[in-house]
Design a protein around this motif. Sequence first.
Motif, PDB file in Angstrom:
ATOM      1  N   GLY A   1       2.863 -18.778  69.090  1.00  0.00           N
ATOM      2  CA  GLY A   1       4.377 -18.712  68.891  1.00  0.00           C
ATOM      3  C   GLY A   1       4.960 -17.627  69.894  1.00  0.00           C
ATOM      4  N   ALA A   2       3.893 -16.899  70.816  1.00  0.00           N
ATOM      5  CA  ALA A   2       4.325 -16.016  71.769  1.00  0.00           C
ATOM      6  C   ALA A   2       4.587 -16.924  73.122  1.00  0.00           C
ATOM      7  N   LEU A   3       4.182 -18.054  73.084  1.00  0.00           N
ATOM      8  CA  LEU A   3       4.473 -19.013  74.536  1.00  0.00           C
ATOM      9  C   LEU A   3       5.787 -19.500  74.590  1.00  0.00           C
ATOM     10  N   ARG A   4       6.497 -19.351  75.464  1.00  0.00           N
ATOM     11  CA  ARG A   4       7.679 -20.110  75.731  1.00  0.00           C
ATOM     12  C   ARG A   4       7.510 -21.138  76.698  1.00  0.00           C
ATOM     13  N   LEU A   5       7.939 -22.176  76.423  1.00  0.00           N
ATOM     14  CA  LEU A   5       7.965 -23.354  77.344  1.00  0.00           C
ATOM     15  C   LEU A   5       9.432 -23.582  78.088  1.00  0.00           C
ATOM     16  N   GLY A   6       9.372 -24.102  79.306  1.00  0.00           N
ATOM     17  CA  GLY A   6      10.600 -24.216  80.031  1.00  0.00           C
ATOM     18  C   GLY A   6      10.369 -24.599  81.443  1.00  0.00           C
ATOM     19  N   ASP A   7      11.430 -24.349  82.246  1.00  0.00           N
ATOM     20  CA  ASP A   7      11.182 -24.759  83.764  1.00  0.00           C
ATOM     21  C   ASP A   7      11.145 -23.625  84.566  1.00  0.00           C
ATOM     22  N   GLN A   8      10.618 -22.560  84.106  1.00  0.00           N
ATOM     23  CA  GLN A   8      10.017 -21.198  84.825  1.00  0.00           C
ATOM     24  C   GLN A   8       8.797 -20.705  84.233  1.00  0.00           C
ATOM     25  N   GLY A   9       8.129 -19.917  85.105  1.00  0.00           N
ATOM     26  CA  GLY A   9       6.861 -19.471  84.682  1.00  0.00           C
ATOM     27  C   GLY A   9       5.461 -20.157  85.575  1.00  0.00           C
ATOM     28  N   THR A  10       4.465 -20.107  84.723  1.00  0.00           N
ATOM     29  CA  THR A  10       3.224 -20.730  85.036  1.00  0.00           C
ATOM     30  C   THR A  10       3.291 -22.267  84.881  1.00  0.00           C
ATOM     31  N   PRO A  11       3.058 -22.849  86.090  1.00  0.00           N
ATOM     32  CA  PRO A  11       2.915 -24.467  85.587  1.00  0.00           C
ATOM     33  C   PRO A  11       1.789 -25.081  84.650  1.00  0.00           C
TER      34      PRO A  11
ATOM     35  N   VAL B   1      -2.588 -23.261  73.437  1.00  0.00           N
ATOM     36  CA  VAL B   1      -1.541 -23.915  72.556  1.00  0.00           C
ATOM     37  C   VAL B   1      -0.296 -22.911  72.364  1.00  0.00           C
ATOM     38  N   ALA B   2       0.918 -23.862  72.394  1.00  0.00           N
ATOM     39  CA  ALA B   2       2.158 -23.123  72.153  1.00  0.00           C
ATOM     40  C   ALA B   2       2.606 -23.763  70.877  1.00  0.00           C
ATOM     41  N   ARG B   3       3.241 -22.923  69.957  1.00  0.00           N
ATOM     42  CA  ARG B   3       3.984 -23.274  68.991  1.00  0.00           C
ATOM     43  C   ARG B   3       5.554 -23.213  69.090  1.00  0.00           C
ATOM     44  N   VAL B   4       6.134 -24.377  69.198  1.00  0.00           N
ATOM     45  CA  VAL B   4       7.562 -24.098  69.634  1.00  0.00           C
ATOM     46  C   VAL B   4       8.446 -25.101  68.486  1.00  0.00           C
ATOM     47  N   PRO B   5       9.710 -24.883  68.253  1.00  0.00           N
ATOM     48  CA  PRO B   5      10.439 -25.616  67.340  1.00  0.00           C
ATOM     49  C   PRO B   5      10.218 -27.159  67.726  1.00  0.00           C
TER      50      PRO B   5
ATOM     51  N   THR C   1       5.695 -19.187  79.726  1.00  0.00           N
ATOM     52  CA  THR C   1       6.080 -17.637  79.921  1.00  0.00           C
ATOM     53  C   THR C   1       5.807 -16.996  78.670  1.00  0.00           C
ATOM     54  N   VAL C   2       5.431 -15.546  78.665  1.00  0.00           N
ATOM     55  CA  VAL C   2       5.035 -14.990  77.277  1.00  0.00           C
ATOM     56  C   VAL C   2       6.113 -14.077  76.952  1.00  0.00           C
ATOM     57  N   ARG C   3       6.244 -14.001  75.862  1.00  0.00           N
ATOM     58  CA  ARG C   3       7.348 -13.058  75.184  1.00  0.00           C
ATOM     59  C   ARG C   3       6.900 -11.589  75.577  1.00  0.00           C
ATOM     60  N   ASP C   4       8.058 -10.632  75.818  1.00  0.00           N
ATOM     61  CA  ASP C   4       7.601  -9.313  75.961  1.00  0.00           C
ATOM     62  C   ASP C   4       6.759  -8.728  74.903  1.00  0.00           C
TER      63      ASP C   4
END
Length: 331
Positions: A262-272, A297-301, A314-317
């Motif tokens: 749940g601390a991993l964010r997925l998007g268009d920035q960060g580590t590919p 593994v990432a948990r996202v909505p 990316t990783v949440r602060d």
Amino acid sequence: MTLSVTGLRVAHGANEVLHGLDLTVARDELLVVLGPSGAGKSTLLRAVAGLTPVSAGRVTIRDRDVTRLRPGQRNVAMVFQSYALFPHLTTAENIAFGLIVRDMPKAEATERARRAAVTVGCGHLLDRRPGQLSGGERQRVALARALVREPDVFLLDEPLSNLDAELRVEMRAELKALHARVGGATLHVTHDQVEALVLGDRIAVLREGRIEQVGTPDEIWHAPATTFVARFIGSPPMNLLPSGGPLSGLAPPGTLIGIRPGALRLGDQGTPARVERIEVVGEDAHVYLRLGEHSAVARVPAAERPASDETHVTVRDGKVHVFDPSTGKRA
């Protein structure tokens, strides 16, 4: 402390099952012993109850050394996974049985059984036999039978594991409410992490007969002491990656970083990262990723799951845990 276990060892022949455990349970505390199958959870419970002989160490209940005493001399009450009710006795007779065999007058035993049945919500079932009861009702009878003894320690051995998922949630809430009302030192064994996190005042995580960590549910979740605890608690389990790997710069070199899904964010920035598969679980999506040579593994909505095979991570602060790879302990 109501219950104290010191240096407890249990061996079956050359096979040592418990390796010198130290554990305490305070008055009115509910301590959950959590671990996978084969960790020694039920062996610990049976050793406290006097059903399994100990090889070394000491069991103390209310400052009384009971290590060599028979089960009936320890003033403990045990709720078994199988409930262990007498099929030919009514609910009232099952609850009162332990009192009557200890020569309590039948009228007094019957009245105490009735009060205990009302406390756990089965007072309307006193005339029924186990074969006429549902799984949840049999569980309540088993709890009432333990409660009526007025023991120094309650021992619960996977008491909810035979119930279906919906009833398990209901009984979990009832157990927590019952303990809040009745109190008493309670040692509760389970392999179910959600059950442990919901019920426990503290949790002892057991692995191969050794204690990995003892702490409050918050401590176990937010500050796991070892990589085993970090991976065992949480679904999906915590990601463990080398500090010099794809998410470098988050911890000192030569360490392991732990990141909950749940601390991993997925998007268009960060580590590919490459998306390997997605599992939709209700409102959540578990997104299995490939980051170079490593998996995560990432948990996202579910509504925000990636639409393509390529994403960035990316990783949440403040959400990184750091471990020593040589010992597995928190750094």
